[in-house]
Design a protein around this motif. Sequence first.
Motif, short mmCIF file in Angstrom:
data_model
loop_
_atom_site.label_atom_id
_atom_site.label_comp_id
_atom_site.label_asym_id
_atom_site.label_seq_id
_atom_site.Cartn_x
_atom_site.Cartn_y
_atom_site.Cartn_z
N MET A 154 6.21 -2.03 -60.75
CA MET A 154 6.60 -1.05 -59.74
C MET A 154 7.91 -1.40 -59.05
N MET A 155 8.34 -2.65 -59.13
CA MET A 155 9.55 -3.09 -58.44
C MET A 155 10.80 -2.74 -59.23
N THR A 156 11.10 -1.47 -59.27
CA THR A 156 12.29 -1.00 -60.00
C THR A 156 13.43 -0.65 -59.06
N GLY A 157 13.18 -0.68 -57.76
CA GLY A 157 14.21 -0.30 -56.80
C GLY A 157 15.02 -1.48 -56.29
N ASP A 158 16.00 -1.17 -55.46
CA ASP A 158 16.89 -2.17 -54.87
C ASP A 158 16.55 -2.29 -53.39
N ALA A 159 16.06 -3.46 -52.97
CA ALA A 159 15.61 -3.65 -51.59
C ALA A 159 16.76 -3.49 -50.60
N THR A 160 17.98 -3.93 -50.97
CA THR A 160 19.13 -3.81 -50.07
C THR A 160 19.46 -2.36 -49.80
N GLN A 161 19.47 -1.55 -50.86
CA GLN A 161 19.74 -0.13 -50.68
C GLN A 161 18.58 0.56 -49.96
N GLY A 162 17.36 0.04 -50.20
CA GLY A 162 16.21 0.60 -49.49
C GLY A 162 16.31 0.37 -48.00
N LYS A 163 16.80 -0.80 -47.60
CA LYS A 163 16.98 -1.11 -46.18
C LYS A 163 18.03 -0.19 -45.57
N GLN A 265 13.82 15.88 -49.21
CA GLN A 265 15.12 15.23 -49.36
C GLN A 265 15.09 14.02 -50.29
N TYR A 266 13.91 13.40 -50.43
CA TYR A 266 13.79 12.20 -51.26
C TYR A 266 14.28 12.43 -52.68
N LYS A 267 14.96 11.43 -53.22
CA LYS A 267 15.19 11.34 -54.65
C LYS A 267 14.32 10.19 -55.17
N ASP A 268 14.04 10.18 -56.45
CA ASP A 268 13.20 9.11 -57.01
C ASP A 268 13.74 7.74 -56.66
N LYS A 269 15.06 7.59 -56.76
CA LYS A 269 15.67 6.30 -56.47
C LYS A 269 15.43 5.90 -55.02
N ASP A 270 15.52 6.87 -54.11
CA ASP A 270 15.29 6.56 -52.70
C ASP A 270 13.89 5.99 -52.49
N ILE A 271 12.91 6.59 -53.12
CA ILE A 271 11.52 6.16 -52.96
C ILE A 271 11.35 4.73 -53.47
N HIS A 272 11.90 4.46 -54.66
CA HIS A 272 11.77 3.11 -55.24
C HIS A 272 12.52 2.07 -54.41
N ASP A 273 13.67 2.46 -53.87
CA ASP A 273 14.44 1.52 -53.06
C ASP A 273 13.71 1.20 -51.75
N VAL A 274 13.18 2.22 -51.09
CA VAL A 274 12.46 2.00 -49.83
C VAL A 274 11.21 1.16 -50.08
N PHE A 275 10.52 1.44 -51.18
CA PHE A 275 9.33 0.66 -51.53
C PHE A 275 9.70 -0.81 -51.73
N ALA A 276 10.79 -1.06 -52.46
CA ALA A 276 11.22 -2.44 -52.70
C ALA A 276 11.54 -3.14 -51.37
N TYR A 277 12.15 -2.41 -50.44
CA TYR A 277 12.47 -2.99 -49.13
C TYR A 277 11.19 -3.30 -48.35
N LEU A 278 10.25 -2.36 -48.32
CA LEU A 278 9.00 -2.58 -47.59
C LEU A 278 8.21 -3.75 -48.16
N GLU A 279 8.34 -4.00 -49.46
CA GLU A 279 7.64 -5.13 -50.08
C GLU A 279 8.19 -6.47 -49.59
N THR A 280 9.39 -6.44 -48.99
CA THR A 280 9.93 -7.70 -48.45
C THR A 280 9.36 -8.00 -47.06
N LEU A 281 8.66 -7.04 -46.48
CA LEU A 281 8.14 -7.22 -45.12
C LEU A 281 6.79 -7.91 -45.19
N GLN A 282 6.82 -9.20 -45.47
CA GLN A 282 5.63 -10.00 -45.61
C GLN A 282 5.21 -10.60 -44.26
#
Length: 282
Positions: A154-163, A265-282
């Motif tokens: 599932m980690m196909t996004g970019d956490a930096t862009q998600g932030k 407004q979401y694009k697929d990339k936006d969703i994956h990026d935001v998800f990757a960023y939220l996964e860093t919130l441990q």
Amino acid sequence: MGVREAVGRAKFRAIGLILGMAAGVTLCVGLAGVGAARVAGQERRTAKASPMTRPEVQRGMAEFQQSCSMCHGPEAKGASGPNLIESSLVRHDEKGELIGPLIREGRLSRGMPGFPNTSAAQEDEIVAFLHAMVQVSDNRGSGGTAQGYSLKRMMTGDATQGKAYFNGPGRCSECHSVSGDLKGVAKRYRPQELEARILYPSGGMQRATVTLGAGERVVGQLLHLDGFYVAMVDAQGQYRSWPLRGNVKVHVEDPLRGHRELLEQYKDKDIHDVFAYLETLQ
């Protein structure tokens, strides 16, 4: 020694060699069979029994199917009510401290009645059943997650862009805080549940203010609103409803409006990026 005698002895030796080899093969096969039997026996001894076979789980399943399955389905996977296998409340419960009060008191604001006459033993058995169903569901998946979803896949996004997206104007940070409501969010939800909540957040009941003809105002959680009547649960937990006639007016506040607007407004990339960023919130 004559030729005939020499030939006879050679045949005898050949036959003996063949018989000896056959005996050795038989012995090896026998030993292999014994070894396989031992391995199979060890596997049977070390294999964990399904949690569904425990007596308290069986009793809890019977209780659940009698009282709860109409809304949540016979396997707690949801029907008119939500899927309890994916419920955060169920998954964070340890010894019934969360599920027990829910059974007794219900959630009237979400249409769930309470069952105050349920005994402590019955509660414990229903809790055992739900925990067992969660365990079985997770064991069926791959990579340690339910339904076969693994975090790596599932980690196909970019956490930096998600932030950057999260903190953008009109975006998530206007209502959410990584040091507040989202602190440790990656630990509270499994990956597929977290991604689903980005798109389809639960909770956040709409609040309504009903102004009556005499100027009285009643505030509560909205249950129903159409062109004919409005229904709510007021601040005291009482169900109330009014026909929409005369001077009755209704004002609705939707806490999930921002999420609904972002869905367009979401694009697929936006969703994956935001998800990757939220996964860093441990």
